[in-house]
Design a protein around this motif. Structure first.
Motif, PDB file in Angstrom:
ATOM      1  N   GLY A   5       0.812  -1.208   0.000  1.00  0.00           N
ATOM      2  CA  GLY A   5       0.000   0.000   0.000  1.00  0.00           C
ATOM      3  C   GLY A   5       0.846   1.259   0.000  1.00  0.00           C
ATOM      4  O   GLY A   5       0.535   2.229  -0.709  1.00  0.00           O
ATOM      5  N   ILE A   6       1.924   1.271   0.767  1.00  0.00           N
ATOM      6  CA  ILE A   6       2.814   2.438   0.806  1.00  0.00           C
ATOM      7  C   ILE A   6       3.461   2.665  -0.559  1.00  0.00           C
ATOM      8  O   ILE A   6       3.494   3.790  -1.077  1.00  0.00           O
ATOM      9  N   LEU A   7       3.965   1.572  -1.153  1.00  0.00           N
ATOM     10  CA  LEU A   7       4.614   1.696  -2.459  1.00  0.00           C
ATOM     11  C   LEU A   7       3.621   2.109  -3.535  1.00  0.00           C
ATOM     12  O   LEU A   7       3.932   2.946  -4.404  1.00  0.00           O
ATOM     13  N   LEU A   8       2.424   1.549  -3.500  1.00  0.00           N
ATOM     14  CA  LEU A   8       1.396   1.908  -4.474  1.00  0.00           C
ATOM     15  C   LEU A   8       0.993   3.366  -4.324  1.00  0.00           C
ATOM     16  O   LEU A   8       0.822   4.084  -5.321  1.00  0.00           O
ATOM     17  N   ALA A   9       0.842   3.813  -3.088  1.00  0.00           N
ATOM     18  CA  ALA A   9       0.459   5.201  -2.844  1.00  0.00           C
ATOM     19  C   ALA A   9       1.527   6.162  -3.342  1.00  0.00           C
ATOM     20  O   ALA A   9       1.225   7.194  -3.946  1.00  0.00           O
ATOM     21  N   LEU A  10       2.790   5.832  -3.106  1.00  0.00           N
ATOM     22  CA  LEU A  10       3.885   6.684  -3.569  1.00  0.00           C
ATOM     23  C   LEU A  10       3.941   6.716  -5.088  1.00  0.00           C
ATOM     24  O   LEU A  10       4.143   7.783  -5.696  1.00  0.00           O
ATOM     25  N   ALA A  11       3.739   5.563  -5.720  1.00  0.00           N
ATOM     26  CA  ALA A  11       3.730   5.512  -7.186  1.00  0.00           C
ATOM     27  C   ALA A  11       2.581   6.341  -7.748  1.00  0.00           C
ATOM     28  O   ALA A  11       2.736   7.058  -8.749  1.00  0.00           O
ATOM     29  N   LEU A  12       1.416   6.256  -7.113  1.00  0.00           N
ATOM     30  CA  LEU A  12       0.259   7.032  -7.552  1.00  0.00           C
ATOM     31  C   LEU A  12       0.526   8.521  -7.413  1.00  0.00           C
ATOM     32  O   LEU A  12       0.201   9.310  -8.309  1.00  0.00           O
ATOM     33  N   LEU A  13       1.120   8.901  -6.297  1.00  0.00           N
ATOM     34  CA  LEU A  13       1.459  10.309  -6.068  1.00  0.00           C
ATOM     35  C   LEU A  13       2.398  10.828  -7.145  1.00  0.00           C
ATOM     36  O   LEU A  13       2.180  11.892  -7.734  1.00  0.00           O
ATOM     37  N   MET A  14       3.450  10.080  -7.427  1.00  0.00           N
ATOM     38  CA  MET A  14       4.428  10.495  -8.435  1.00  0.00           C
ATOM     39  C   MET A  14       3.803  10.585  -9.816  1.00  0.00           C
ATOM     40  O   MET A  14       3.983  11.582 -10.537  1.00  0.00           O
ATOM     41  N   TRP A  15       3.050   9.570 -10.207  1.00  0.00           N
ATOM     42  CA  TRP A  15       2.514   9.505 -11.564  1.00  0.00           C
ATOM     43  C   TRP A  15       1.511  10.618 -11.814  1.00  0.00           C
ATOM     44  O   TRP A  15       1.582  11.313 -12.835  1.00  0.00           O
ATOM     45  N   LEU A  16       0.572  10.797 -10.893  1.00  0.00           N
ATOM     46  CA  LEU A  16      -0.455  11.820 -11.099  1.00  0.00           C
ATOM     47  C   LEU A  16       0.132  13.232 -11.034  1.00  0.00           C
ATOM     48  O   LEU A  16      -0.278  14.120 -11.790  1.00  0.00           O
ATOM     49  N   ALA A  17       1.098  13.445 -10.137  1.00  0.00           N
ATOM     50  CA  ALA A  17       1.730  14.764 -10.060  1.00  0.00           C
ATOM     51  C   ALA A  17       2.489  15.057 -11.346  1.00  0.00           C
ATOM     52  O   ALA A  17       2.447  16.181 -11.873  1.00  0.00           O
ATOM     53  N   TYR A  18       3.177  14.057 -11.883  1.00  0.00           N
ATOM     54  CA  TYR A  18       3.904  14.240 -13.134  1.00  0.00           C
ATOM     55  C   TYR A  18       2.953  14.509 -14.295  1.00  0.00           C
ATOM     56  O   TYR A  18       3.276  15.266 -15.220  1.00  0.00           O
ATOM     57  N   ARG A  19       1.766  13.931 -14.228  1.00  0.00           N
ATOM     58  CA  ARG A  19       0.772  14.137 -15.282  1.00  0.00           C
ATOM     59  C   ARG A  19       0.093  15.500 -15.169  1.00  0.00           C
ATOM     60  O   ARG A  19      -0.704  15.870 -16.026  1.00  0.00           O
ATOM     61  N   GLY A  20       0.426  16.255 -14.128  1.00  0.00           N
ATOM     62  CA  GLY A  20      -0.112  17.600 -14.001  1.00  0.00           C
ATOM     63  C   GLY A  20      -1.266  17.735 -13.040  1.00  0.00           C
ATOM     64  O   GLY A  20      -1.864  18.818 -12.923  1.00  0.00           O
ATOM     65  N   TRP A  21      -1.619  16.663 -12.338  1.00  0.00           N
ATOM     66  CA  TRP A  21      -2.691  16.763 -11.355  1.00  0.00           C
ATOM     67  C   TRP A  21      -2.203  17.559 -10.150  1.00  0.00           C
ATOM     68  O   TRP A  21      -1.043  17.482  -9.758  1.00  0.00           O
ATOM     69  N   SER A  22      -3.085  18.314  -9.547  1.00  0.00           N
ATOM     70  CA  SER A  22      -2.720  19.116  -8.393  1.00  0.00           C
ATOM     71  C   SER A  22      -2.396  18.227  -7.199  1.00  0.00           C
ATOM     72  O   SER A  22      -3.155  17.303  -6.872  1.00  0.00           O
ATOM     73  N   VAL A  23      -1.269  18.525  -6.551  1.00  0.00           N
ATOM     74  CA  VAL A  23      -0.879  17.779  -5.355  1.00  0.00           C
ATOM     75  C   VAL A  23      -1.892  17.982  -4.236  1.00  0.00           C
ATOM     76  O   VAL A  23      -2.026  17.135  -3.357  1.00  0.00           O
TER      77      VAL A  23
END
Length: 481
Positions: A5-23
């Protein structure tokens, strides 16, 4: 499952932020994903843990973000940044263009001006000089980057940047922590960076490559770049055109005066005035039950920036045609960046409470090489993954700061050494291609990663890593100095 869950959450955070989604959206969502997989209560994780961590960061750092935003906008609208850059570039001349641009970038950012504010002055100035010297435009970002966001942001002792300030409450230090090591690292970064730039210029001239005036569309800050830049810095680029710039520039000495005020007041407050005052009342519960060491560094920077803001207004009052609008823009510029970083801290707070995080913590703290290597690895990894030095530091120290301090005490390591290694480490892999500062500089320069990033790697990443290795060896052998 908790670690997944921690790794998935971090990957989701990185991917969506890189795609331009607001943090501001992505961070709580990613935190709740981690909490859900770990079987933790979602609403409590959001309102109590996430918001608690984010709120503590805002409460601690908003005065500094606010004053930094005001200072940067006042320096811009008063023409002070233009005056400093013009003076240095005219004195050094076109035959020393690379050195002139690096020094102009370094002077204004070391004095407390946000890199994002400085970019909008430095890029047009550098473009004119590169044209006159017939140097390829593709080298501009690497040149500005070397001066603006390497040693002046996280290495030089006394720099009032957010990157240099965040470790202070955790280690009880000031921005002047480990001054000798900071100066040595700064010299290494500067010399290696200038060597690479000179080498690149010589190779370009040998190949017959010179300045090419590209016909591209005018620069416009898109929403994706704004989001990523705000997450990586302390100034919202959308506010740069608000307010009103002066048609004239102050003399160089008057333009430089506020920067000198920042450094001098910070030094006096951190090392002379505050240590001699009685702050025993801070031990009372009403004031947080703390010692002066926990807040002296922050207070010193706040007082320094406040004094500099007042100095800019007094010296340039007639050059600020719309003072209220300038102050409004400077104040507004602090809101989005601090909330962005606070959201990352909130994400880290949720992850830090999960049962599986204990395994992550133990793995980090048990990295072979001792506490110094542990903190270096942790900072590099988090700064690289999040694309922000300040965010990576805030997440790591919020979760592991007490552990690092305990290890430092156990091994007899000076907290000042921990502070300096923390800031240098966070300022290495944070400049990967998705970093908001890199993206904004390239966009303002109207250049692409393909054209300019290889040289940026050498001037803002590789030479900083080399300096980090040298400082780590020196610190291990001789301690902090």
């Amino acid at each position: 499952m908790g670690l997944v869950g921690i790794l998935l959450a971090l990957a989701l955070l990185m991917w969506l932020a890189y795609r331009g989604w607001s943090v501001l959206i992505v961070a709580p969502v990613a935190a709740l994903v981690a909490a859900a997989i770990s079987g933790e209560p979602l609403l409590a994780s959001w309102t109590q843990t996430f918001m608690g961590g984010a709120a503590r960061f805002v409460a601690q750092w908003f005065p500094m973000f606010l004053l930094g935003g005001l200072f940067g906008k006042l320096m811009d609208d008063s023409g002070s940044i233009r005056s400093i850059a013009r003076f240095l570039t005219e004195r050094l001349g076109t035959h020393r263009t690379l050195l002139a641009v690096v020094l102009a970038s370094a002077v204004v950012t070391y004095g407390g001006v946000s890199v994002f504010v400085a970019f909008f002055v430095l890029v047009p100035m550098a473009d004119e000089m590169f044209r006159a010297a017939n140097i390829p435009r593709r080298l501009m970002p690497a040149t500005i980057g070397l001066g603006a966001f390497t040693f002046t942001m996280s290495v030089m002792p006394g720099t009032p940047s957010v990157n240099n300030a965040i470790p202070m409450p955790y280690f009880g230090t000031t921005t002047f922590a480990a001054p000798g090591l900071g100066i040595i690292a700064s010299i290494i970064i500067f010399i290696l960076g200038m060597w690479w730039l000179a080498r690149a210029e010589a190779a370009a001239r040998k190949a017959g490559e010179g300045y090419v005036d590209t016909t591209r569309t005018a620069f416009v800050i898109d929403d994706k770049t704004r989001e990523q830049a705000a997450m990586a810095g302390d100034f919202d680029p959308a506010e740069i055109d608000h307010g009103k710039r002066s048609a004239s520039e102050p003399p160089f000495i008057l333009a430089l005066l506020p920067l000198v005020v920042v450094i001098v007041v910070n030094f006096l407050m951190a090392l002379v005035v505050l240590p001699r005052m009685d702050f025993s009342f801070l031990a009372e519960e009403a004031w947080g039950g703390i010692t002066i060491g926990a807040v002296a560094g922050v207070w010193s920077v706040i007082l320094a920036l406040a004094a500099a803001v007042l100095t800019v207004v007094i010296v340039n009052y007639r050059r600020l045609p719309a003072l209220r609008e300038t102050l409004d823009a400077g104040a507004n510029s602090a809101a989005v960046p601090i909330l962005m970083i606070a959201s990352l801290v909130g994400f880290g707070a949720v992850v830090g409470t999960l049962p599986a995080f204990a395994a992550v913590r133990d793995a980090v703290l048990e990295i072979p090489g001792g506490p110094l290597v542990s903190i270096i690895v942790a900072m590099n990894v988090l700064a690289g993954l999040t694309g922000t030095a300040s965010g990576g530091m805030a997440i790591t120290l919020n979760a592991l700061g007490d552990n690092f301090m305990a290890l430092a005490a156990e091994h007899g390591i000076n907290p000042e050494l921990m502070h300096r290694l923390t800031t240098i480490s966070a300022g290495t892999l944070d400049a990967l291609p998705h970093n908001g500062t890199v993206l904004l500089l390239l966009q303002i320069s109207r250049l692409t990663h393909r054209e300019s990033y290889p040289d940026m790697v050498m001037t803002v990443i590789v030479n900083v890593i080399i300096a980090l290795v040298v400082v780590t060896v020196l610190g291990s052998m001789f301690g902090s100095f």
